[in-house]
Enzyme design. Structure first.
Site, PDB file in Angstrom:
ATOM      1  N   TYR A   1     -10.831  23.079  -3.688  1.00  0.00           N
ATOM      2  CA  TYR A   1     -10.959  22.121  -4.655  1.00  0.00           C
ATOM      3  C   TYR A   1     -10.670  20.954  -4.526  1.00  0.00           C
ATOM      4  O   TYR A   1     -10.477  20.126  -4.802  1.00  0.00           O
ATOM      5  CB  TYR A   1      -9.826  22.947  -5.968  1.00  0.00           C
ATOM      6  CG  TYR A   1     -10.879  24.528  -6.643  1.00  0.00           C
ATOM      7  CD1 TYR A   1     -10.588  25.180  -6.139  1.00  0.00           C
ATOM      8  CD2 TYR A   1     -11.387  23.804  -7.499  1.00  0.00           C
ATOM      9  CE1 TYR A   1     -11.986  26.314  -6.288  1.00  0.00           C
ATOM     10  CE2 TYR A   1     -12.443  24.570  -8.265  1.00  0.00           C
ATOM     11  CZ  TYR A   1     -12.135  25.779  -7.413  1.00  0.00           C
ATOM     12  OH  TYR A   1     -13.108  26.890  -8.570  1.00  0.00           O
TER      13      TYR A   1
ATOM     14  N   ASP B   1     -11.790  23.591   8.279  1.00  0.00           N
ATOM     15  CA  ASP B   1     -11.946  25.100   7.181  1.00  0.00           C
ATOM     16  C   ASP B   1     -11.701  26.411   8.088  1.00  0.00           C
ATOM     17  O   ASP B   1     -13.155  26.613   8.790  1.00  0.00           O
ATOM     18  CB  ASP B   1     -12.887  24.855   6.772  1.00  0.00           C
ATOM     19  CG  ASP B   1     -12.300  26.289   5.305  1.00  0.00           C
ATOM     20  OD1 ASP B   1     -11.890  25.928   4.701  1.00  0.00           O
ATOM     21  OD2 ASP B   1     -12.139  27.509   5.684  1.00  0.00           O
TER      22      ASP B   1
ATOM     23  N   THR C   1       1.233  22.178  -3.338  1.00  0.00           N
ATOM     24  CA  THR C   1       2.719  22.455  -4.629  1.00  0.00           C
ATOM     25  C   THR C   1       2.887  23.592  -3.956  1.00  0.00           C
ATOM     26  O   THR C   1       2.999  24.672  -3.647  1.00  0.00           O
ATOM     27  CB  THR C   1       1.297  22.123  -5.886  1.00  0.00           C
ATOM     28  OG1 THR C   1       0.398  21.771  -5.615  1.00  0.00           O
ATOM     29  CG2 THR C   1       2.803  22.632  -6.668  1.00  0.00           C
TER      30      THR C   1
ATOM     31  N   LYS D   1       6.187  17.828  -8.231  1.00  0.00           N
ATOM     32  CA  LYS D   1       4.282  18.050  -9.059  1.00  0.00           C
ATOM     33  C   LYS D   1       4.594  19.225  -9.365  1.00  0.00           C
ATOM     34  O   LYS D   1       4.307  20.084 -10.439  1.00  0.00           O
ATOM     35  CB  LYS D   1       3.971  18.214  -7.260  1.00  0.00           C
ATOM     36  CG  LYS D   1       3.060  18.976  -7.694  1.00  0.00           C
ATOM     37  CD  LYS D   1       2.196  18.556  -7.948  1.00  0.00           C
ATOM     38  CE  LYS D   1       0.370  19.377  -8.830  1.00  0.00           C
ATOM     39  NZ  LYS D   1      -0.311  18.824  -9.445  1.00  0.00           N
TER      40      LYS D   1
ATOM     41  N   ASN E   1       4.195  20.626 -14.216  1.00  0.00           N
ATOM     42  CA  ASN E   1       2.598  21.085 -14.833  1.00  0.00           C
ATOM     43  C   ASN E   1       4.281  22.481 -15.199  1.00  0.00           C
ATOM     44  O   ASN E   1       3.899  22.976 -16.126  1.00  0.00           O
ATOM     45  CB  ASN E   1       2.661  21.882 -13.631  1.00  0.00           C
ATOM     46  CG  ASN E   1       0.955  21.726 -12.906  1.00  0.00           C
ATOM     47  OD1 ASN E   1       0.224  20.308 -13.609  1.00  0.00           O
ATOM     48  ND2 ASN E   1       0.676  21.692 -12.169  1.00  0.00           N
TER      49      ASN E   1
ATOM     50  N   ARG F   1       7.189   9.994 -33.032  1.00  0.00           N
ATOM     51  CA  ARG F   1       7.886  10.821 -31.016  1.00  0.00           C
ATOM     52  C   ARG F   1       7.758  12.547 -30.435  1.00  0.00           C
ATOM     53  O   ARG F   1       8.482  12.747 -30.310  1.00  0.00           O
ATOM     54  CB  ARG F   1       9.110  10.689 -30.685  1.00  0.00           C
ATOM     55  CG  ARG F   1       9.490   9.069 -30.121  1.00  0.00           C
ATOM     56  CD  ARG F   1      10.767   8.735 -30.354  1.00  0.00           C
ATOM     57  NE  ARG F   1      11.623   8.635 -32.361  1.00  0.00           N
ATOM     58  CZ  ARG F   1      11.748   7.932 -32.633  1.00  0.00           C
ATOM     59  NH1 ARG F   1      10.501   7.274 -33.121  1.00  0.00           N
ATOM     60  NH2 ARG F   1      12.468   8.413 -33.900  1.00  0.00           N
TER      61      ARG F   1
ATOM     62  N   GLY G   1      -4.615  29.663 -18.184  1.00  0.00           N
ATOM     63  CA  GLY G   1      -5.508  29.443 -16.651  1.00  0.00           C
ATOM     64  C   GLY G   1      -4.740  28.199 -15.647  1.00  0.00           C
ATOM     65  O   GLY G   1      -4.317  27.944 -16.357  1.00  0.00           O
TER      66      GLY G   1
ATOM     67  N   CYS H   1      -2.832  26.499 -11.352  1.00  0.00           N
ATOM     68  CA  CYS H   1      -1.500  25.500 -11.441  1.00  0.00           C
ATOM     69  C   CYS H   1      -0.393  26.030 -12.159  1.00  0.00           C
ATOM     70  O   CYS H   1       0.568  26.497 -11.381  1.00  0.00           O
ATOM     71  CB  CYS H   1      -1.795  24.036 -10.760  1.00  0.00           C
ATOM     72  SG  CYS H   1      -3.172  23.960 -10.250  1.00  0.00           S
TER      73      CYS H   1
ATOM     74  N   ARG I   1     -10.302  31.364 -12.428  1.00  0.00           N
ATOM     75  CA  ARG I   1      -9.101  31.318 -11.413  1.00  0.00           C
ATOM     76  C   ARG I   1      -7.915  32.018 -13.042  1.00  0.00           C
ATOM     77  O   ARG I   1      -7.605  30.589 -13.856  1.00  0.00           O
ATOM     78  CB  ARG I   1      -8.306  30.683 -10.637  1.00  0.00           C
ATOM     79  CG  ARG I   1      -9.352  30.595  -9.458  1.00  0.00           C
ATOM     80  CD  ARG I   1      -8.448  29.548  -8.865  1.00  0.00           C
ATOM     81  NE  ARG I   1      -8.628  28.236  -8.579  1.00  0.00           N
ATOM     82  CZ  ARG I   1      -8.918  27.193  -8.185  1.00  0.00           C
ATOM     83  NH1 ARG I   1      -8.204  27.810  -6.794  1.00  0.00           N
ATOM     84  NH2 ARG I   1      -9.359  26.525  -8.402  1.00  0.00           N
TER      85      ARG I   1
HETATM   86  N1  SAJ Z   1      -4.300  24.357 -22.095  1.00  0.00           N
HETATM   87  C1  SAJ Z   1      -3.371  24.576 -23.206  1.00  0.00           C
HETATM   88  N2  SAJ Z   1      -3.488  23.904 -24.564  1.00  0.00           N
HETATM   89  C2  SAJ Z   1      -3.436  22.602 -24.379  1.00  0.00           C
HETATM   90  C3  SAJ Z   1      -3.291  22.773 -23.069  1.00  0.00           C
HETATM   91  C4  SAJ Z   1      -3.950  23.778 -21.925  1.00  0.00           C
HETATM   92  O1  SAJ Z   1      -3.664  26.233 -23.707  1.00  0.00           O
HETATM   93  O2  SAJ Z   1      -2.869  21.331 -25.292  1.00  0.00           O
HETATM   94  C5  SAJ Z   1      -4.911  25.594 -21.390  1.00  0.00           C
HETATM   95  C6  SAJ Z   1      -5.897  25.684 -20.704  1.00  0.00           C
HETATM   96  O3  SAJ Z   1      -6.945  25.690 -21.683  1.00  0.00           O
HETATM   97  C7  SAJ Z   1      -6.302  26.056 -18.828  1.00  0.00           C
HETATM   98  C8  SAJ Z   1      -4.422  25.612 -18.838  1.00  0.00           C
HETATM   99  O4  SAJ Z   1      -3.814  24.938 -19.968  1.00  0.00           O
HETATM  100  O5  SAJ Z   1      -5.954  27.419 -19.405  1.00  0.00           O
HETATM  101  C9  SAJ Z   1      -4.066  24.439 -17.768  1.00  0.00           C
HETATM  102  O6  SAJ Z   1      -5.320  24.035 -18.808  1.00  0.00           O
HETATM  103  P1  SAJ Z   1      -4.390  22.317 -17.866  1.00  0.00           P
HETATM  104  O7  SAJ Z   1      -5.860  21.010 -18.149  1.00  0.00           O
HETATM  105  O8  SAJ Z   1      -3.599  22.065 -18.655  1.00  0.00           O
HETATM  106  O9  SAJ Z   1      -4.590  22.412 -16.201  1.00  0.00           O
HETATM  107  P2  SAJ Z   1      -5.190  22.682 -15.199  1.00  0.00           P
HETATM  108  O10 SAJ Z   1      -4.972  23.553 -13.853  1.00  0.00           O
HETATM  109  O11 SAJ Z   1      -6.584  21.874 -15.528  1.00  0.00           O
HETATM  110  O12 SAJ Z   1      -5.061  20.856 -14.361  1.00  0.00           O
HETATM  111  C10 SAJ Z   1      -3.527  20.718 -14.696  1.00  0.00           C
HETATM  112  C11 SAJ Z   1      -3.348  19.211 -14.771  1.00  0.00           C
HETATM  113  N3  SAJ Z   1      -1.615  18.751 -15.039  1.00  0.00           N
HETATM  114  C12 SAJ Z   1      -1.826  18.636 -15.818  1.00  0.00           C
HETATM  115  O13 SAJ Z   1      -1.462  18.081 -16.428  1.00  0.00           O
HETATM  116  C13 SAJ Z   1       0.520  18.291 -15.820  1.00  0.00           C
HETATM  117  C14 SAJ Z   1      -3.276  18.582 -13.529  1.00  0.00           C
HETATM  118  O14 SAJ Z   1      -3.038  17.549 -13.950  1.00  0.00           O
HETATM  119  C15 SAJ Z   1      -2.891  19.048 -11.772  1.00  0.00           C
HETATM  120  O15 SAJ Z   1      -3.425  17.935 -11.111  1.00  0.00           O
HETATM  121  C16 SAJ Z   1      -3.603  20.403 -11.850  1.00  0.00           C
HETATM  122  O16 SAJ Z   1      -2.943  21.440 -12.963  1.00  0.00           O
HETATM  123  C17 SAJ Z   1      -2.687  20.920 -10.728  1.00  0.00           C
HETATM  124  O17 SAJ Z   1      -3.539  20.855  -9.701  1.00  0.00           O
HETATM  125  O18 SAJ Z   1      -1.809  20.840 -10.344  1.00  0.00           O
END
Ligand code: SAJ
Length: 434
Positions: free
Chosen positions: A25, A45, A133, A219, A223, A259, A270, A273, A342
């Site tokens: 990815y 790979d 990470t 990092k 998250n 704020r 899910g 990360c 995932r």
């Molecule tokens: N989710 C919620 N409510 C929200 C935001 C997200 O329920 O308000 C859920 C989503 O549906 C999903 C999960 O959280 O199931 C994760 O969604 P996401 O879009 O927040 O995260 P990822 O895993 O797609 O990407 C994140 C991102 N990190 C941040 O936004 C801080 C991305 O920038 C990172 O690069 C990525 O993790 C990573 O690879 O670390």
């Protein structure tokens, strides 16, 4: 000329041999991006089938813009499966998995095995960038492992840095170029060299020199912060459910405060990360005296959400409502408009429904698998088969098609508040809190 000056010169002239480890990815888009910037890129790979597909132009990844990036740049990348062919590497970029196990402990063997192999083969030193990470302190430990295996001297012969990726799954290609990057060296010279390399392909203003431990922590903090804030929204939803009020309205009005920015509650958290990074951060101080509580509590709150959504289904008395004893679940990926399942909360809900003895039919335009349920071939087939419909993931294309359907006889469960306008168009609308 010293090896440091040689690598520095080769980076500056963009003739450095760059090897990207892990064509997944992160690794594949990274390798393609470096190739597009004119670097000499090798992609390694150990999955021979994956490499063979890539050699035939098949990427197995659905990311906007990836197909065109791949069609133009895959031919420029030397794709290999063995470490034998990397002895000329000047820069090694490791984009390898760093999951957690069932006990939430970090699994670092993919990185450790790769670093050990590298150490055994790279007789000339190189710059090693860890993009994965990892718990704080890992990059330093990997540098020590490399020194032991290679008998090379850190700072004389080789340099190590942590340079994490932040691209958002679903927007990888766009964010590759626009995201800020960290260059976290295990020594100051490592930081300088990593900064020089990243600045040779990215906008230098977006490259931030720091230490490896700060980069690893930053990092994980990104998250974990997001996960804790989603957990706050989810806990607020559970409170509003007890109060019989709409959490969406509460959040909408609370966010009017200059704020306050409460995130979106839903079926759960899910992806690869967020479910693991809070644990990696907490595990970074496993031998410390301080025991974090908030980050791990947030993980539990988010992990409980699929079961909570199930409890909303259980409140329905299918018999009393003379409803067919089958539940339809739309959407299986971990978030809208991606095919990645995932740690998908929606898939977890399928397992919970089946374990409770319920009949389940699923449909997701992005996902072929059925996860043990009956799989509908179309949205219409699912809607014909059931009267209780759960919108587990609000893919744009699902929402667009559902708007056109007659759902007047359906009990519609919408845990992510994807389609609040259906409230007056269905037999019964069940949100996350009301
Ligand atoms: N989710 C919620 N409510 C929200 C935001 C997200 O329920 O308000 C859920 C989503 O549906 C999903 C999960 O959280 O199931 C994760 O969604 P996401 O879009 O927040 O995260 P990822 O895993 O797609 O990407 C994140 C991102 N990190 C941040 O936004 C801080 C991305 O920038 C990172 O690069 C990525 O993790 C990573 O690879 O670390």
């Amino acid at each position: 000329m010293s090896r440091l000056s040689e690598i520095q010169e080769r980076i500056d002239k963009k003739i450095a041999n760059v090897v990207v480890f892990g064509m997944g990815y992160i690794g594949l888009p990274t390798a393609l991006f470096y190739a597009e910037k004119g670097l000499n890129v090798t992609g390694l790979d150990t999955n021979a089938d994956l490499v063979s597909d890539l050699k035939n132009g098949i990427t197995h990844m659905e990311e906007e813009g990836l197909d065109s990036l791949a069609s133009q740049n895959l031919p420029r990348i030397r794709l290999i499966t063995s470490y034998e062919e990397i002895e000329k590497a000047d820069v090694c970029v490791l984009c390898l998995p760093s999951p957690i196990d069932k006990e939430k402990k970090p699994v670092l063997r993919f990185l450790e095995n790769s670093i050990a192999e590298l150490g055994r083969r790279l007789k000339k030193g190189c710059l090693v960038l860890i993009e994965s990470t990892v718990p704080v302190g890992t990059t330093e430990r990997l540098a020590t492992l490399f020194a032991e295996e290679s008998r090379l001297k850190l700072g004389n012969d080789f340099w190590f840095a942590h340079c994490p990726e932040r691209v958002l799954p679903g927007k990888v290609v766009a964010e590759l170029e626009t995201n800020h990057r960290l260059a976290g060296g295990v020594t100051s010279q490592s930081t300088k060299l990593a900064t020089a390399f990243l600045s040779s392909v990215f906008n230098a203003e977006l490259v931030h020199p720091t230490s490896a431990r700060v980069s690893e922590a930053a990092k994980l903090a990104e998250n974990s912060y997001r996960d804790v804030n989603v957990a706050f929204a989810n806990e607020l939803a559970r409170i509003c459910a007890e109060l019989g009020i709409d959490v969406t309205e509460v959040i909408q009005l609370a966010n009017l405060h200059p704020r306050v920015d409460i995130l979106r509650p839903g079926i759960g958290v899910g992806g690869y990360c967020l479910p693991k990074d809070g644990w990696l951060l907490v595990q970074s101080i496993k031998d410390g005296t301080f025991v974090p509580r908030l980050i791990t509590a947030a993980r539990s709150v988010n992990d409980e959400m699929p079961a909570y959504v199930f409890s909303r289904v259980q409140e329905l008395d299918l018999e009393a409502l003379s409803l067919k004893p089958i539940v339809g679940l739309l959407g299986l990926s971990f978030k809208p408009n991606v095919s990645d399942t995932r740690n998908s909360p929606s898939v977890q809900l399928v397992h919970i429904l089946l374990a409770a003895g319920m009949e389940v039919i699923v449909f997701d335009p992005y996902v072929e698998r059925d996860y043990g349920a009956k799989r509908a071939e179309s949205l219409d087939e699912l809607l014909d088969a059931c009267e209780v419909v759960i919108l587990g993931v609000g893919h744009d294309m699902l929402v667009r098609d559902l708007v056109e359907k007659d759902l007047s006889q359906k009990v519609f469960i919408d845990p992510n508040n994807s389609m609040p306008d259906l409230k007056n168009r269905v037999k019964k609308y069940i949100g996350l809190s009301i």
